[in-house]
Design a protein around this motif. Structure first.
Motif, mmCIF file in Angstrom:
data_model
loop_
_atom_site.group_PDB
_atom_site.id
_atom_site.type_symbol
_atom_site.label_atom_id
_atom_site.label_comp_id
_atom_site.label_asym_id
_atom_site.label_seq_id
_atom_site.Cartn_x
_atom_site.Cartn_y
_atom_site.Cartn_z
ATOM 1 N N GLY A 117 46.925 -32.029 25.354
ATOM 2 C CA GLY A 117 46.338 -31.507 24.130
ATOM 3 C C GLY A 117 46.105 -32.621 23.116
ATOM 4 O O GLY A 117 46.281 -33.808 23.418
ATOM 5 N N SER A 118 45.761 -32.222 21.903
ATOM 6 C CA SER A 118 45.339 -33.195 20.898
ATOM 7 C C SER A 118 46.414 -34.213 20.559
ATOM 8 O O SER A 118 46.158 -35.407 20.487
ATOM 9 C CB SER A 118 44.912 -32.479 19.627
ATOM 10 O OG SER A 118 43.803 -31.675 19.899
ATOM 11 N N TRP A 119 47.634 -33.736 20.350
ATOM 12 C CA TRP A 119 48.685 -34.666 19.925
ATOM 13 C C TRP A 119 49.029 -35.663 21.016
ATOM 14 O O TRP A 119 49.135 -36.861 20.764
ATOM 15 C CB TRP A 119 49.961 -33.895 19.532
ATOM 16 C CG TRP A 119 49.866 -33.348 18.153
ATOM 17 C CD1 TRP A 119 49.660 -32.046 17.801
ATOM 18 C CD2 TRP A 119 49.924 -34.090 16.929
ATOM 19 N NE1 TRP A 119 49.607 -31.937 16.436
ATOM 20 C CE2 TRP A 119 49.761 -33.164 15.873
ATOM 21 C CE3 TRP A 119 50.103 -35.451 16.628
ATOM 22 C CZ2 TRP A 119 49.770 -33.550 14.532
ATOM 23 C CZ3 TRP A 119 50.116 -35.846 15.295
ATOM 24 C CH2 TRP A 119 49.954 -34.896 14.266
ATOM 25 N N ARG B 164 42.549 -32.168 27.524
ATOM 26 C CA ARG B 164 42.398 -30.805 27.982
ATOM 27 C C ARG B 164 40.987 -30.277 27.754
ATOM 28 O O ARG B 164 40.492 -29.451 28.505
ATOM 29 C CB ARG B 164 43.416 -29.952 27.229
ATOM 30 C CG ARG B 164 43.411 -28.493 27.585
ATOM 31 C CD ARG B 164 44.211 -27.716 26.571
ATOM 32 N NE ARG B 164 45.624 -28.071 26.643
ATOM 33 C CZ ARG B 164 46.486 -27.794 25.677
ATOM 34 N NH1 ARG B 164 46.087 -27.188 24.585
ATOM 35 N NH2 ARG B 164 47.756 -28.127 25.803
ATOM 36 N N THR C 174 39.418 -31.622 22.116
ATOM 37 C CA THR C 174 40.574 -32.520 22.025
ATOM 38 C C THR C 174 40.101 -33.950 21.820
ATOM 39 O O THR C 174 40.626 -34.684 20.989
ATOM 40 C CB THR C 174 41.395 -32.439 23.324
ATOM 41 O OG1 THR C 174 41.783 -31.099 23.533
ATOM 42 C CG2 THR C 174 42.614 -33.321 23.252
ATOM 43 N N MET D 278 45.762 -31.088 13.958
ATOM 44 C CA MET D 278 45.118 -31.140 15.262
ATOM 45 C C MET D 278 45.682 -30.060 16.181
ATOM 46 O O MET D 278 46.298 -30.336 17.185
ATOM 47 C CB MET D 278 45.334 -32.507 15.889
ATOM 48 C CG MET D 278 44.628 -33.621 15.169
ATOM 49 S SD MET D 278 44.362 -35.005 16.249
ATOM 50 C CE MET D 278 46.018 -35.343 16.811
ATOM 51 N N ALA D 279 45.516 -28.831 15.759
ATOM 52 C CA ALA D 279 46.004 -27.753 16.619
ATOM 53 C C ALA D 279 45.061 -27.569 17.800
ATOM 54 O O ALA D 279 43.877 -27.848 17.710
ATOM 55 C CB ALA D 279 46.098 -26.474 15.811
ATOM 56 N N ASP D 280 45.608 -27.112 18.890
ATOM 57 C CA ASP D 280 44.759 -26.877 20.048
ATOM 58 C C ASP D 280 43.995 -25.578 19.866
ATOM 59 O O ASP D 280 44.498 -24.615 19.311
ATOM 60 C CB ASP D 280 45.616 -26.792 21.298
ATOM 61 C CG ASP D 280 46.089 -28.159 21.704
ATOM 62 O OD1 ASP D 280 47.247 -28.280 22.104
ATOM 63 O OD2 ASP D 280 45.298 -29.106 21.584
ATOM 64 N N ARG E 176 38.441 -23.866 25.897
ATOM 65 C CA ARG E 176 38.517 -24.903 26.923
ATOM 66 C C ARG E 176 37.196 -25.063 27.650
ATOM 67 O O ARG E 176 36.878 -26.103 28.162
ATOM 68 C CB ARG E 176 39.600 -24.557 27.940
ATOM 69 C CG ARG E 176 40.968 -24.933 27.455
ATOM 70 C CD ARG E 176 41.981 -24.664 28.514
ATOM 71 N NE ARG E 176 41.793 -25.538 29.657
ATOM 72 C CZ ARG E 176 42.708 -25.709 30.587
ATOM 73 N NH1 ARG E 176 43.843 -25.083 30.502
ATOM 74 N NH2 ARG E 176 42.494 -26.498 31.612
#
Lengths: 554, 79
Positions: A51-53, A271, A275, B1-3, B7
């Motif tokens: 994911g982003s982090w 992902r 992202t 930066m939340a997911d 997708r």
């Protein structure tokens, strides 16, 4: 080995931090829903699930390497303003990659591509071009890994430890947990690395200037040093002749950065497209750290640091570790050294994984074992990652470190030659595999010649003296210099479309079917008989046909 | 930066609105690559010459512009 002046407290802190990340490296294999690690998507791309982090830490750890953190201040220490090119370089790279990387991600995600050469194979249906891109990537990455060792070595020297055995141990441990955990190991360790780096740099830029009498005095000391030297190119500001070289070096380096296989690995492990885009906005946070770190080079001048001399040559890479050693209490110097050394492990792991993936996907599977199962692919990559790391250690042990630095300089120029195939290939079918191959070869030859033809007055080297080529060699009456890689890339781009009109528009060598046959073949067949279309790199309808053909092919 | 859950975003060609926003990404290039405009010592900031702090200022500016373009071109929300 000399133990007389070893800083014991710093060494103890250093070893504790190192042990911590080793544990993390092994634990990583169970982290983030790893079901089984016996295929390349899991081992080599972390399951394409970051994911982003995680991506932010991974790419940050990947791109801002220990060597960068040691070499950039060393460059300012030695040459002044020119070394600051790393800042504009890492500012402009992200907006540019913002446009390209999500596209590469989408195509790769849909077709299961693991490496940039996989994309070339699918896009152009040319095994030769893919092989060339893969080998270029491996060759450019290898010296980069070796440089990470130089980063660790600089820290060890500052702690008073000379000799090569600690590096062998460090890389041995790294090799084992990378083998075990794949890309998850550096991703997890990157959290520790970056937290430590941020801590150290923030403390350093607040604390050290107060000890040295503020930035006024620091820049005054730098000014005094550079005005005392005979070299014309150095100074706190750029000389008139260096301005173009500065901009082109920043621009060319930015173009090259995301062509490196390890950057592509970091991007493909993300992902989603979003992202990546979010990361392109957030990654410049590291540039702040890099810019502040760069100024440590001047602080080292003001603090009167003299680089450690080994084998009769001063090693400028030791100035920042020495500055930390001098300025910080022992325990915090240990934290700083640990940060740099761990900072070397993360990119070294990712680079070796990226090189191993290139080997497996584009050489092993393509030429040695066409029917390789996913498990065999993963095993091949794991073994290759060990070989790559062992190779880097041998290079550092056997050869002059200068050789690695030269190779990395060359690496930047040669990886740029893959830009037309990879980037233009994402947007247009205008270019043809053989044309791109010709552009690559001639661009490469031009770049190598120019690098060979560059002398360095300061270091007294006759060849491979630096990345800047004098325009006077092209017959211009000026002292202005320009980044060699960019000139080579221009040659490449001029050549690439040339062979198009001669060989028609068939994608791939005759008699060979592309693995992902685009369904627009009827459209292409009609165009194949006609002459080449006018040169347009991004016409309006182009991306649509591209995505449509790729979507249908899957 | 939340997911976010998107997708599998649609990945068609960029529309004209998106293309227009992406021009903003060129601004940091223009701001940092034309070295003669900032290759001076004055004005200094806390003793740091203009050359250094000017380029550092472009880091947040570039972040801001990229975020802007990201928000403007995000597709998941529109469909």
């Amino acid at each position: 080995m000399i133990f007389a002046a070893v800083n014991t407290v710093a060494l103890a802190v250093f070893i504790i931090l190192f042990a911590l990340v080793t544990v993390l490296g092994f634990v990583a294999s169970r982290w983030h829903q790893a079901k089984k690690l016996d295929n390349l998507d899991e081992w080599g791309l972390g399951g394409r699930s970051f994911g982003s982090w995680i991506t932010w830490f991974l790419l940050g750890g990947d791109l801002y390497t220990a060597y960068t953190f040691v070499a950039v201040p060393a460059l300012l220490f030695g040459a002044g303003a020119l070394g600051f090119f790393a800042v504009p370089y890492t500012i402009i790279v992200f907006p540019m990659v913002f446009l390209v990387a999500p596209r590469l991600w989408s195509v790769s995600h849909r077709h299961g591509y693991v490496t940039p050469a996989d994309f070339i194979r699918g896009r152009f249906g040319s095994g030769s071009l893919a092989l060339v891109i893969a080998i270029t990537g491996i060759v450019a990455t290898m010296p980069y890994i070796a440089l990470q060792l130089i980063g660790i070595e600089a820290v060890l020297k500052a702690m008073g430890i000379l000799g090569h055995w600690p590096i062998i141990i460090a890389f041995g441990v790294l090799a084992v947990y990378t083998y075990q955990s794949g890309l998850r190991a550096p991703a997890l360790i990157a959290f520790v690395k970056d937290s430590l780096i941020y801590l150290v740099v923030i403390v350093a830029v607040i604390y050290i200037p107060t000890q040295l009498g503020g930035f006024d005095d620091i820049f005054a000391a730098a000014d005094e040093k550079f005005s005392g030297t005979e070299a014309p190119g150095d100074g706190v500001l750029l000389g008139d002749a260096a301005v173009l070289g500065y901009s082109t070096l920043a621009f060319g380096s930015a173009l090259a950065l995301f062509l490196y296989p390890h950057s592509v690995t970091g991007v493909l492990a993300a992902r989603s497209r979003d992202t990546i885009k979010r990361n392109m906005a957030a990654l410049p946070a590291y540039s702040v750290i890099l810019g502040l770190l760069a100024l440590l080079g001047y602080m080292a001048i003001a603090a009167g640091v003299e680089p450690i001399v080994t084998d009769g040559k001063p090693d400028p890479n030791t100035v920042v570790p020495l500055l930390f050693d001098e300025m910080f209490p022992d325990w915090f110097a240990g934290v700083a050294f640990g940060a740099i050394a761990i900072g070397a492990l993360v990119p070294a792991a990712i680079m070796s994984i990226a090189a191993a993936n290139l080997w497996t996907r584009n050489i092993y599977k393509e030429y040695l074992n066409r029917d390789a199962t996913p498990a065999q692919e993963a095993r091949s990559s794991k073994l290759a990652s060990l070989v790559v790391k062992a190779g880097a250690v041998v290079v550092i042990l056997v050869l002059d470190p200068q050789f690695s630095i030269d190779l990395q300089l060359i690496g930047g120029v040669i990886i740029l030659q893959t830009l037309p195939a990879i980037v233009f290939g994402l947007y247009t079918r205008f270019f043809h595999a053989w044309g791109l191959l010709a552009g690559w070869a001639i661009g490469l030859a031009a770049g190598m010649y120019m690098l060979y033809d560059t002398a360095n007055a300061t270091t007294g080297k006759e060849h491979f003296g630096g990345p800047q080529y004098a325009l006077s060699k092209f017959g211009f009456d000026t002292d202005v210099v320009i980044y060699t890689g960019l000139v080579a890339l221009l040659v490449n781009i001029v050549i690439a479309p040339r062979s198009c009109s001669r060989c028609g528009r068939r994608s791939g060598p005759p008699g060979r079917t592309p693995p992902t046959p685009p369904t627009t073949s009827s459209k292409r067949a009609t165009r194949a008989s006609s002459r080449c279309p006018p040169p347009r790199t991004r016409a309006r309808g182009e991306p649509q046909r591209f995505s449509a053909s790729f979507a249908n092919a899957s | 930066m939340a997911d976010d859950p998107s997708r599998h975003e649609p990945s068609g060609p960029p529309g004209p609105r998106e293309t227009r926003w992406t021009w903003l990404l060129l601004v940091p290039l223009a701001g940092t690559l034309i070295a003669p405009i900032y290759n001076t010592r004055d004005p200094e900031l806390f003793g740091v010459p203009f050359f250094y702090w000017y380029q550092m200022v472009w880091i947040p500016v570039s972040v801001l512009l990229t975020v802007l373009v990201y928000r403007a071109t995000r597709r998941g929300r529109r469909r």
